[in-house]
Motif scaffolding. Structure first.
Motif, short mmCIF file in Angstrom:
data_model
loop_
_atom_site.label_atom_id
_atom_site.label_comp_id
_atom_site.label_asym_id
_atom_site.label_seq_id
_atom_site.Cartn_x
_atom_site.Cartn_y
_atom_site.Cartn_z
N PHE A 411 -4.88 -0.07 0.89
CA PHE A 411 -4.86 -1.00 0.05
C PHE A 411 -3.26 -2.05 -0.27
O PHE A 411 -2.58 -1.20 0.19
CB PHE A 411 -5.52 -0.66 -1.43
N LEU A 412 -3.54 -3.30 -0.70
CA LEU A 412 -2.25 -3.91 -1.15
C LEU A 412 -2.22 -4.35 -2.25
O LEU A 412 -3.40 -5.25 -2.78
CB LEU A 412 -2.28 -4.73 0.30
N SER A 413 -1.36 -4.11 -3.20
CA SER A 413 -1.48 -4.65 -4.57
C SER A 413 -1.30 -6.10 -4.54
O SER A 413 -0.50 -6.76 -3.92
CB SER A 413 -0.28 -4.12 -5.33
N LEU A 414 -2.39 -6.93 -5.32
CA LEU A 414 -2.05 -8.36 -5.41
C LEU A 414 -1.11 -8.74 -6.50
O LEU A 414 -0.87 -10.19 -6.20
CB LEU A 414 -3.48 -9.00 -5.67
N ARG A 415 -0.62 -7.89 -7.05
CA ARG A 415 0.66 -8.10 -8.01
C ARG A 415 1.88 -7.93 -7.35
O ARG A 415 2.67 -9.26 -7.45
CB ARG A 415 0.45 -7.19 -9.05
N ASP A 416 2.17 -7.18 -6.49
CA ASP A 416 3.76 -7.07 -6.15
C ASP A 416 3.80 -6.88 -4.71
O ASP A 416 4.52 -6.54 -4.18
CB ASP A 416 4.45 -5.80 -6.77
N GLN A 417 2.46 -6.78 -3.77
CA GLN A 417 2.22 -6.80 -2.39
C GLN A 417 2.67 -5.38 -1.97
O GLN A 417 3.17 -5.22 -0.87
CB GLN A 417 3.20 -7.78 -1.95
#
Length: 483
Positions: A411-417
């Motif tokens: 997964f990749l965080s949409l907040r801080d990548q």
């Protein structure tokens, strides 16, 4: 002298001490002092303590401590151990025990409510005014305590702990500063004592005694009920007029420009956008209907708990951006205003869509982004069950149906990548790895998985070299300052 400061003060028996302690809630800690001023208890909290009260005794008869803190959490402590955590929408400013397992709470945004038990809310109400004090007391004489709240504008309210209905209310001349219970008249009976900022002290007896001004309260309730019924009457008359006009159009074989087909359906789905660093709630209207506006209501997602959006050019599709600051699971209450082309009359569709707790992490395939830090542990479960947990807790999109013997999902965080990776193999009966450079995120994912699998005890190995290096750098700075 308390080095962590004093935000809250509470006295009573707690922990291993035989005598009562003075419990002090301060900067990320709770300290307990005996009658000699010696520290007899200490534990750490997640943030600055903002409210404290004793909770119902545990099964072994030992009391528990209910603690609210600036990180919006309400925690239950049994000695130094945290036995439950409840996340609220704002900072708790008041806590009070009610019936067994239940407690009342107040938040800094004007919200008060009752939990049947930690994590299970029974009701809540929100006001534009600031709540300054709450307490639990059986004021109506039914054998069960009510939630009493005092407000900055001088309002005093007594609400049923079961329904939230107002049982009694009063108005004082200044802001309520405290609500306490004591035998003020020294006659063996405990009264509710309300103190205001200008020094006024007012006492209240249970229902039926001379100081309970119930007649005035009943008159106010009747007037408010009458106003609400009159408003509802006007709304129903308007709706009836619209329905009659629609029926006439249908009987004439016509469909007015603004009349939406009876089988029109509004659907909702989630769509991740790495470019915009957000999650979109995508609404679609069938039968070529046009979505003119939408209002979404959800706790801990929007400031003010609601978000409204109006389309410049009404279309069958509308995208609502979601950027929750914290990872929370919540039901999105959606009200969509839908009409036809160039129509003056619109219809309101109400739907509910579930937002998974870790929806702000979009699935990825590139294994080159897999972190090296993380936590490893063994759970005696099948891969399929852990994958079902992933479906309920994360936004998997098109990858939701792929179930293999080896779970390897990134997964990749949409907040801080920043990447997050979850792996599970059959090694050791079920070895799970949560790979991320964020120690707090790893703890949240681990706690959520253990709760879903009903795991109460777990041995794990954590490896966060970057975090440890940063910690060593801080210790070095401390040593330099002390040198």
């Amino acid at each position: 002298d308390t080095p962590d400061g004093v935000n809250c003060l509470l006295a009573g028996r707690f922990g291993e001490a035989d005598a009562p302690l003075a419990l002090v809630g301060g900067n990320c800690s709770v300290q307990g002092y005996d009658e000699q001023g010696n520290e007899a208890f200490w534990t750490v909290t997640g943030d600055n303590v903002s409210a404290m009260t004793f909770f119902e005794p545990a099964e072994d008869g030992r009391p528990q401590l209910l603690v609210g803190s600036d990180d919006f959490e309400i925690r239950v402590f049994r000695d130094e151990e945290v036995v439950s955590e409840t996340t609220e929408t704002e900072r708790p400013v008041g806590l009070t025990p009610l019936r067994k397992h239940s407690f009342g709470y107040a938040l800094s945004n004007g919200t008060i409510g009752v939990y049947d038990k930690p994590g299970t809310r029974r009701w809540r109400v929100k006001s534009k005014h600031e709540v300054t004090s709450i307490s639990g007391y059986d004021l109506d004489g039914d054998g069960h305590p009510e939630l009493i709240s005092g407000w900055h504008n001088g309002k005093l309210e007594v609400r049923s702990d079961r329904s939230g209905e107002v049982i009694f209310k009063d108005t004082l001349g200044a802001s309520v500063s405290a609500i306490v219970q004591a035998d003020y008249r020294c006659d063996g009976e405990v009264e509710v004592i309300v103190c205001t900022a200008d020094g006024e002290v007012r006492g209240y007896l249970p229902m039926g005694e001379e100081m309970m001004t119930s007649n005035a309260m009943e008159s106010n309730v009747e007037e408010e009920t009458l106003r609400e019924l009159q408003q509802r009457k006007q709304e129903l008359l308007f709706e009836l007029k619209q329905l009659e006009e629609n029926m006439r159009s249908n009987n004439n074989g016509e469909r007015a420009a603004g009349l939406v087909a009876a089988d029109t359906v509004i659907t909702a789905k989630l769509s991740a956008s790495r470019k915009d660093s957000c999650l979109y709630l995508v609404l679609h209207a069938s039968n070529d209907a046009r979505i003119r506006a939408v209002a979404v209501f959800a706790e801990r997602i929007f400031e003010g708990e609601s978000f409204a959006m109006h389309a410049r050019e009404p279309a069958p599709d509308l995208r609502v951006p979601l950027r929750p600051l914290k990872d929370v699971a919540v039901d999105l209450q959606i009200k969509a205003i839908v009409g036809g082309r160039n129509a003056d009359t619109c219809h309101i569709f109400e739907i509910v869509h579930r937002l998974p707790k870790f929806a702000m992490y979009m699935p990825i395939e590139s294994r080159q982004l897999r972190p090296t830090s993380g936590v490893t542990f063994v759970v005696r479960e099948r891969t399929k069950r852990v994958h079902l947990w992933l479906q309920d807790t994360f936004f998997l999109g098109a990858n939701s149906d792929n179930v293999d013997e080896v779970l390897d999902q990134g997964f990749l965080s949409l907040r801080d990548q920043r990447p997050l990776w979850i792996r599970m193999t059959a090694e050791g009966g079920g070895t799970v790895q949560i790979l991320t450079e964020d120690m707090e995120l790893a703890g949240e994912v681990l706690q959520e998985l253990c709760a879903a699998l009903s795991v109460t005890e777990l041995e794990s190995v954590a490896d966060f070299p970057q975090e440890m290096e940063a910690f060593r750098a801080i210790l070095q700075k401390v040593d330099d300052f002390n040198a």
